[in-house]
Design a protein around this motif. Structure first.
Motif, PDB file in Angstrom:
ATOM      1  N   THR A 673     -43.535  53.213 -41.883  1.00 15.52           N
ATOM      2  CA  THR A 673     -44.125  53.269 -40.540  1.00 15.52           C
ATOM      3  C   THR A 673     -44.286  54.710 -40.073  1.00 15.52           C
ATOM      4  OG1 THR A 673     -43.008  51.198 -39.974  1.00 15.52           O
ATOM      5  CG2 THR A 673     -43.919  52.480 -38.150  1.00 15.52           C
ATOM      6  N   LEU A 674     -45.433  54.987 -39.454  1.00 15.21           N
ATOM      7  CA  LEU A 674     -45.654  56.237 -38.736  1.00 15.21           C
ATOM      8  C   LEU A 674     -45.641  55.926 -37.248  1.00 15.21           C
ATOM      9  CD1 LEU A 674     -46.566  59.233 -38.393  1.00 15.21           C
ATOM     10  CD2 LEU A 674     -48.921  58.383 -38.521  1.00 15.21           C
ATOM     11  N   ARG A 675     -44.801  56.647 -36.518  1.00 14.31           N
ATOM     12  CA  ARG A 675     -44.723  56.443 -35.074  1.00 14.31           C
ATOM     13  C   ARG A 675     -45.079  57.738 -34.368  1.00 14.31           C
ATOM     14  NH1 ARG A 675     -39.298  54.015 -33.107  1.00 14.31           N
ATOM     15  NH2 ARG A 675     -38.553  56.171 -33.099  1.00 14.31           N
ATOM     16  N   LEU A 676     -45.999  57.647 -33.411  1.00 13.02           N
ATOM     17  CA  LEU A 676     -46.405  58.793 -32.604  1.00 13.02           C
ATOM     18  C   LEU A 676     -46.132  58.480 -31.143  1.00 13.02           C
ATOM     19  CD1 LEU A 676     -49.892  59.605 -34.227  1.00 13.02           C
ATOM     20  CD2 LEU A 676     -47.666  60.559 -34.827  1.00 13.02           C
ATOM     21  N   ASP A 677     -45.357  59.358 -30.476  1.00 15.38           N
ATOM     22  CA  ASP A 677     -45.062  59.191 -29.053  1.00 15.38           C
ATOM     23  C   ASP A 677     -45.523  60.435 -28.307  1.00 15.38           C
ATOM     24  OD1 ASP A 677     -43.847  56.816 -29.683  1.00 15.38           O
ATOM     25  OD2 ASP A 677     -41.801  57.579 -29.563  1.00 15.38           O
ATOM     26  N   LEU A 678     -46.415  60.239 -27.343  1.00 15.29           N
ATOM     27  CA  LEU A 678     -46.815  61.332 -26.459  1.00 15.29           C
ATOM     28  C   LEU A 678     -45.850  61.339 -25.284  1.00 15.29           C
ATOM     29  CD1 LEU A 678     -49.049  63.517 -26.053  1.00 15.29           C
ATOM     30  CD2 LEU A 678     -50.142  61.873 -24.490  1.00 15.29           C
ATOM     31  N   ILE A 679     -45.128  62.430 -25.089  1.00 20.88           N
ATOM     32  CA  ILE A 679     -44.028  62.487 -24.133  1.00 20.88           C
ATOM     33  C   ILE A 679     -44.220  63.696 -23.216  1.00 20.88           C
ATOM     34  CG2 ILE A 679     -41.505  62.586 -23.911  1.00 20.88           C
ATOM     35  CD1 ILE A 679     -41.331  61.711 -26.840  1.00 20.88           C
ATOM     36  N   MET A 711     -55.879  60.937 -27.898  1.00 22.90           N
ATOM     37  CA  MET A 711     -54.420  60.927 -27.775  1.00 22.90           C
ATOM     38  C   MET A 711     -53.980  61.498 -26.429  1.00 22.90           C
ATOM     39  SD  MET A 711     -51.360  60.312 -28.806  1.00 22.90           S
ATOM     40  CE  MET A 711     -51.554  59.810 -30.506  1.00 22.90           C
ATOM     41  N   LEU A 712     -54.614  62.600 -25.998  1.00 22.75           N
ATOM     42  CA  LEU A 712     -54.184  63.280 -24.766  1.00 22.75           C
ATOM     43  C   LEU A 712     -54.608  62.528 -23.507  1.00 22.75           C
ATOM     44  CD1 LEU A 712     -54.705  67.133 -25.224  1.00 22.75           C
ATOM     45  CD2 LEU A 712     -52.625  65.941 -24.542  1.00 22.75           C
ATOM     46  N   GLY A 713     -55.804  61.981 -23.521  1.00 26.04           N
ATOM     47  CA  GLY A 713     -56.313  61.363 -22.298  1.00 26.04           C
ATOM     48  C   GLY A 713     -56.452  62.393 -21.190  1.00 26.04           C
ATOM     49  N   ASP A 714     -55.974  62.048 -19.987  1.00 27.48           N
ATOM     50  CA  ASP A 714     -56.095  62.960 -18.851  1.00 27.48           C
ATOM     51  C   ASP A 714     -54.861  63.833 -18.651  1.00 27.48           C
ATOM     52  OD1 ASP A 714     -58.606  61.914 -18.263  1.00 27.48           O
ATOM     53  OD2 ASP A 714     -57.755  60.314 -17.006  1.00 27.48           O
ATOM     54  N   HIS A 715     -53.935  63.786 -19.588  1.00 26.94           N
ATOM     55  CA  HIS A 715     -52.691  64.512 -19.403  1.00 26.94           C
ATOM     56  C   HIS A 715     -52.870  66.015 -19.656  1.00 26.94           C
ATOM     57  CE1 HIS A 715     -50.681  60.689 -19.044  1.00 26.94           C
ATOM     58  NE2 HIS A 715     -51.147  60.305 -20.225  1.00 26.94           N
ATOM     59  N   GLY A 718     -50.591  71.363 -21.513  1.00 28.95           N
ATOM     60  CA  GLY A 718     -49.449  72.262 -21.447  1.00 28.95           C
ATOM     61  C   GLY A 718     -48.173  71.617 -20.960  1.00 28.95           C
ATOM     62  N   ALA A 719     -48.212  70.296 -20.728  1.00 31.51           N
ATOM     63  CA  ALA A 719     -47.035  69.620 -20.175  1.00 31.51           C
ATOM     64  C   ALA A 719     -46.602  68.417 -21.007  1.00 31.51           C
ATOM     65  CB  ALA A 719     -47.326  69.186 -18.736  1.00 31.51           C
ATOM     66  N   VAL A 720     -47.168  68.291 -22.225  1.00 33.86           N
ATOM     67  CA  VAL A 720     -46.814  67.154 -23.070  1.00 33.86           C
ATOM     68  C   VAL A 720     -46.602  67.628 -24.504  1.00 33.86           C
ATOM     69  CG1 VAL A 720     -48.047  65.457 -21.669  1.00 33.86           C
ATOM     70  CG2 VAL A 720     -49.240  66.626 -23.532  1.00 33.86           C
ATOM     71  N   VAL A 721     -45.942  66.777 -25.278  1.00 33.16           N
ATOM     72  CA  VAL A 721     -45.699  67.052 -26.695  1.00 33.16           C
ATOM     73  C   VAL A 721     -45.841  65.732 -27.453  1.00 33.16           C
ATOM     74  CG1 VAL A 721     -43.198  66.739 -26.456  1.00 33.16           C
ATOM     75  CG2 VAL A 721     -44.105  68.086 -28.364  1.00 33.16           C
ATOM     76  N   LEU A 722     -46.336  65.813 -28.682  1.00 39.12           N
ATOM     77  CA  LEU A 722     -46.464  64.632 -29.526  1.00 39.12           C
ATOM     78  C   LEU A 722     -45.309  64.619 -30.518  1.00 39.12           C
ATOM     79  CD1 LEU A 722     -48.287  62.180 -30.180  1.00 39.12           C
ATOM     80  CD2 LEU A 722     -49.343  63.594 -31.970  1.00 39.12           C
ATOM     81  N   LYS A 723     -44.481  63.586 -30.420  1.00 34.31           N
ATOM     82  CA  LYS A 723     -43.369  63.404 -31.350  1.00 34.31           C
ATOM     83  C   LYS A 723     -43.847  62.538 -32.510  1.00 34.31           C
ATOM     84  CE  LYS A 723     -38.636  61.540 -31.548  1.00 34.31           C
ATOM     85  NZ  LYS A 723     -37.588  60.825 -30.769  1.00 34.31           N
ATOM     86  N   CYS A 724     -43.772  63.096 -33.717  1.00 32.81           N
ATOM     87  CA  CYS A 724     -44.258  62.411 -34.914  1.00 32.81           C
ATOM     88  C   CYS A 724     -43.068  62.063 -35.804  1.00 32.81           C
ATOM     89  CB  CYS A 724     -45.226  63.300 -35.693  1.00 32.81           C
ATOM     90  SG  CYS A 724     -46.572  63.988 -34.706  1.00 32.81           S
ATOM     91  N   LYS A 735     -39.306  64.057 -39.132  1.00 34.72           N
ATOM     92  CA  LYS A 735     -39.978  64.118 -37.843  1.00 34.72           C
ATOM     93  C   LYS A 735     -40.427  65.549 -37.562  1.00 34.72           C
ATOM     94  CE  LYS A 735     -35.663  64.616 -35.198  1.00 34.72           C
ATOM     95  NZ  LYS A 735     -34.825  64.035 -34.116  1.00 34.72           N
ATOM     96  N   ASN A 736     -41.374  65.671 -36.653  1.00 29.87           N
ATOM     97  CA  ASN A 736     -41.889  66.977 -36.269  1.00 29.87           C
ATOM     98  C   ASN A 736     -42.539  66.846 -34.900  1.00 29.87           C
ATOM     99  OD1 ASN A 736     -42.509  69.714 -36.539  1.00 29.87           O
ATOM    100  ND2 ASN A 736     -43.287  69.467 -38.635  1.00 29.87           N
ATOM    101  N   LEU A 737     -42.804  67.976 -34.276  1.00 27.69           N
ATOM    102  CA  LEU A 737     -43.416  67.997 -32.954  1.00 27.69           C
ATOM    103  C   LEU A 737     -44.744  68.730 -33.006  1.00 27.69           C
ATOM    104  CD1 LEU A 737     -40.316  68.943 -30.731  1.00 27.69           C
ATOM    105  CD2 LEU A 737     -41.228  66.650 -31.186  1.00 27.69           C
ATOM    106  N   LEU A 738     -45.686  68.263 -32.226  1.00 25.97           N
ATOM    107  CA  LEU A 738     -46.980  68.919 -32.114  1.00 25.97           C
ATOM    108  C   LEU A 738     -47.252  69.222 -30.645  1.00 25.97           C
ATOM    109  CD1 LEU A 738     -49.694  69.821 -33.404  1.00 25.97           C
ATOM    110  CD2 LEU A 738     -50.551  67.515 -32.946  1.00 25.97           C
ATOM    111  N   TYR A 739     -47.438  70.505 -30.334  1.00 28.22           N
ATOM    112  CA  TYR A 739     -47.800  70.922 -28.977  1.00 28.22           C
ATOM    113  C   TYR A 739     -49.303  71.139 -28.914  1.00 28.22           C
ATOM    114  CZ  TYR A 739     -42.810  71.634 -28.178  1.00 28.22           C
ATOM    115  OH  TYR A 739     -41.447  71.441 -28.047  1.00 28.22           O
ATOM    116  N   PHE A 740     -49.859  70.973 -27.724  1.00 27.72           N
ATOM    117  CA  PHE A 740     -51.299  71.070 -27.546  1.00 27.72           C
ATOM    118  C   PHE A 740     -51.721  72.359 -26.850  1.00 27.72           C
ATOM    119  CE2 PHE A 740     -50.207  66.622 -27.907  1.00 27.72           C
ATOM    120  CZ  PHE A 740     -51.121  66.182 -28.856  1.00 27.72           C
ATOM    121  N   ALA A 741     -50.780  73.225 -26.595  1.00 28.65           N
ATOM    122  CA  ALA A 741     -51.067  74.515 -25.970  1.00 28.65           C
ATOM    123  C   ALA A 741     -50.157  75.560 -26.590  1.00 28.65           C
ATOM    124  CB  ALA A 741     -50.870  74.443 -24.454  1.00 28.65           C
TER     125      ALA A 741
END
Length: 829
Positions: A673-679, A711-715, A718-724, A735-741
């Motif tokens: 399983t691959l799980r992605l959580d935008l937090i 994935m980001l939508g309207d968020h 600079g205030a969210v991170v994707l947990k993979c 696991k790893n983290l992906l930042y969008f800024a």
């Protein structure tokens, strides 16, 4: 003045209180006079009369740095001119019972080099140092000081012998005999072997025609051996006929049911202790014991994928090489003790590395370095000691180098860690891409290149290939420089568009090459290290500190501070306080090198190696290292350990698409399983995605992709991170983290981190439990006034996360909790 052996004049002068600490402040500049002087060492020692009853006496210097004349009781017995060679002198005539005096006169290399340069028809690229067989980094580098040393830098001893002596023994693996299912199975390779067939090549010196015998034991068990070409049964102790002078004898023996030696992370490091004894007149005359690992190594360079491959096979299996470039641990190498060697090699193994490149501007390391690499499964890419210069090609110079190469290849060839011999560092690239041919006449460039080919294309490969069974050879690293379009498709690659050309880190996602043997970025060492060589204050303005004399003396790249500042402005808010600037410089370095490592691993099998520049330092300095001179681990070291993980999930944004890659170095990589959580940064889960992974998945595959905006939508990016996360059942495999800024555009709240520090029940350190209420970015732990190491550092914690870190130290800390200091990116001023 008293002196130490091993040692050098700089360390002896400092120990005698005659000079200040060479590493502090700008003292380097005031100590340049030492390299211009001649120096004499003298010792009186006693000899028992019984020692003179032997037929032969030799004074042995394992290393003299560099031009030296040796006198025994006033008689000249030796002249030396190569730091990398062993020197032996027959001292039988002047040696006497009772008191003896030995005197070693070292001549400054500088006037000798100037004289040699004047005798050549034209100047050679690289300067006068090319005429001296001495560590190139002693003349200064862009990460090291200029200390032109002299001294007895390795041990010295007196040898007495008669009849015959065993000078050397090499073990050449002939073949591995495959066996039947009931025989031992090599679990990593999946093959079964009944025996490993070896040739023991003995070099024996005799002073007359004599019959001797040889005995070989493997892990204390005597093995049957025989001389090739002779009829008859094998013997436990066969006799050999020796002629006067040097004898080379090959004997065959086997290791039954062998267990193979594997690199770190791919299997066990099984070592066999093989003892070879020479018997004369029925008595053991001398024995040599070596630790040998049963393994094969190959370098595959064949046309594929629009270029030429460059990858290693160990025991027939391709292995992705993960590691770093190694430079000497000291400007004065005699200062390095066993503990420091052990700490560094263990640190490399702990960071999941399986290869170190011993760079060609340093030294052929001491035996203990290679033995530790054997033990920890660290393969060694071994450069010959030639770097960034064109070298002389007269017969005297080449004859000297030939002996140097033979001695070091023979000394190191039996170490299972040795994976490659490389002729030089960056000389081919420099000659063709750095403008070195400018100013020479056509006939002169032809002469210089012919000298290059004679040394690197004929002499050195002939020596390596002559030691049958040793590692493969290449003439230069890289094969092509970055000025040549083939550098990214053929052979190994040094990519310095990032740093020297100020290209953005992101370009490393595309510039992967076939094997990245150099790439990197600078940072400053920790404030604790900075305090040990400067008086700079943690609270001082950072920009002013960059121009301070102390810092400039410990920043050897002419644009180093400016480049760090330029890159920092791109990705981070530039801190005001110097302490924060040092911290962010390490985050910046780790960020850039991480992009390179993960891109190179994602590109496998096109790319099959990632060796960043550089593992360590030779003095306290701003540099590309991941571990500073005092052993402090930078953010780069901890990030590399994560990026070199055997199972890596690597998310990246390409062309506005999020791509999630799975990279695996092991045979067991089952995931489902691959799980992605935008937090958000306060812990709220904004979006959840779970995807089943097919059982047929192979390693190094893109497992998922999704448009970034979907994935980001309207968020706020600079205030969210994707947990993979990749899971096996409910267990997280990686696991790893992906930042969008970029970090400077992250809206980071100030975390409140709760800590509990308690002594580890098993001893040897402390457990540190941390819990945060909001995101804590780049958590940096330090234990004030203590010299231990953290199992992890500079890590990210999401809101609500709990993390336990082990702090390893032998010290008892009654106030460990009070000593613990924590910094995060949100705290930077």
């Amino acid at each position: 003045m008293d002196a130490s052996v091993p040692g050098c004049v700089h360390t002896d002068l400092f120990a005698a209180g005659k000079i200040t600490d060479p590493y502090y402040g700008c003292n380097e500049e005031t100590l340049q006079w030492i390299g211009n002087e001649d120096w004499e060492y003298e010792k009186t020692f006693l000899i028992e009369s019984s020692l003179l009853e032997y037929s032969h006496h030799e004074l042995v210097f394992e290393g003299l740095d560099t031009y030296a004349d040796v006198y025994l009781n006033g008689s000249h017995i030796l002249s030396a001119d190569n730091m990398f060679r062993e020197w032996r002198a027959d001292c039988g005539t002047p040696l006497r019972a009772g008191e003896n005096t030995i005197r070693v006169v070292f001549h400054s290399p500088l006037p000798i080099e100037e004289r040699c340069a004047g005798e050549y028809p034209y100047r050679l690229p690289g300067g006068n140092r090319v005429f001296t067989r001495k560590a190139a980094y002693h003349y200064g580098w862009d990460w090291g000081p200029r200390f032109v040393t002299s001294g007895i830098w390795k041990p010295a001893h007196l040898e007495a012998w008669e009849g015959a002596r065993l000078r050397n023994v090499s073990f050449i693996l002939g073949r591995l005999k495959e066996g039947l299912p009931e025989k031992i199975r090599d679990r990593q390779g999946g093959k079964e072997f009944t025996s490993a067939e070896y040739v023991a090549r003995l070099e024996i010196e005799a002073d007359r025609q004599i019959e001797a015998a040889v005995e070989i034991t493997v892990d204390g068990e005597m093995t049957a051996i025989h001389e090739p070409g002779r009829a008859g049964e094998a013997s436990d102790r066969p006799s050999v006929d020796l002629g006067r002078g040097n004898n080379s004898i090959d004997l065959n023996f086997e290791i039954p049911s062998p267990e193979l030696w594997w690199p770190n992370g791919t299997g066990e490091q099984r070592l066999y202790e093989i003892r070879t004894a020479l018997f004369v007149d029925g008595k053991e005359a001398v024995a040599i014991t070596k630790s040998v690992g049963v393994r094969t190594v190959g370098l595959v360079t064949e046309r594929s994928g629009g270029g030429e491959s460059f990858y290693f096979t160990i025991n027939g299996r391709p292995v992705f090489m993960k590691g770093a470039n190694y430079v000497p641990m000291e400007s004065f190498p005699s200062k390095v003790d066993y503990k420091k060697y052990e700490s560094l090699v263990e640190s490399a193994a702990d960071a999941k590395m399986n290869m170190l490149r011993v760079w060609g501007g340093g030294i052929y390391e001491n035996d203990i370095f290679y033995s530790l690499c054997d033990r920890h499964g660290i393969l060694v890419w071994q450069d010959f000691m030639f770097a960034c210069a064109m070298y002389p090609w007269d017969e005297g110079f080449l004859g000297n180098v030939r002996i140097e190469a033979i001695e070091n290849v023979r000394r190191l060839a039996d170490h299972p860690c040795i994976a490659l011999w490389c002729g030089n560092n960056e000389i081919d690239e420099a000659w063709h891409n750095w403008g070195w041919q400018d100013g020479y006449k056509e006939a002169e460039t032809a002469d210089i290149w012919e000298g290059y080919e004679k040394l690197f294309h004929r002499i050195l490969p002939e020596i390596v290939n002559g030691c049958a069974g040793t590692a493969p050879y290449i003439s230069s690293s890289p094969k092509y420089g970055r000025g040549d379009r083939r550098s990214l498709t053929d052979g190994d690659c040094h990519y310095w568009g990032v740093w020297h050309d100020a290209e953005p880190f992101e370009i490393l996602n595309d510039k992967t090459g076939r094997f990245m043997s150099e790439f990197g970025f600078q940072s400053f060492p920790s404030m604790e290290t900075m305090a040990r060589f400067s008086g700079l204050s943690a609270e001082a303005p950072a920009i002013e500190c960059l121009e301070s004399p102390e810092l400039l003396c410990h920043q050897k790249h002419p644009r180093g501070n400016q480049l760090i500042l330029e890159y920092m402005r791109r990705d981070f808010k530039v801190p005001r306080r110097f302490e924060d600037f040092v911290y962010v410089s390490q985050l910046l370095q780790a960020r850039g090198v991480r992009m390179g490592i993960e891109a190179q691993r994602r590109a496998a099998p096109f790319c099959m190696g990632s060796l960043y520049w550089q593992l360590n330092d030779c003095w306290p300095v701003a540099s590309w290292s991941g571990i500073d001179y005092f052993g402090e681990r930078k953010a780069l070291y901890y990030q590399a350990a994560k990026s070199f993980s055997p199972r890596l999930i690597s998310p990246v944004v390409e062309n506005d698409t999020i791509k999630v890659h799975f990279v695996c170095d092991t045979a067991d990589f089952s995931i489902d399983t691959l799980r992605l959580d935008l937090i958000d940064f306060h812990g709220k889960v904004l979006k959840k995605t779970a995807t089943e992974i097919p059982a047929s998945l192979e390693a190094n595959r893109l497992v998922y992709k999704i448009p970034r905006q979907e994935m980001l939508g309207d968020h706020d990016p600079g205030a969210v991170v994707l947990k993979c996360e990749l899971l096996r059942g409910r267990d997280t495999v990686t696991k790893n983290l992906l930042y969008f800024a970029s970090p400077k555009n992250l809206v980071l709240p100030s975390p409140s981190i709760e800590t509990i520090v308690r002594e580890f029940s098993g001893g040897g350190g402390y457990l540190i439990e941390l819990r945060t209420d909001v995101i804590a970015k780049n958590v940096y732990l330090s234990m004030q006034g203590c010299g231990g190491t953290f199992s992890d550092n500079f890590f990210d914690m999401l809101a609500g996360d709990s993390v336990t870190v082990f702090y390893e130290t032998k010290e008892k800390l009654a106030d460990a909790g009070k000593r613990l200091m924590i910094k995060t990116l949100a705290d930077v001023q």
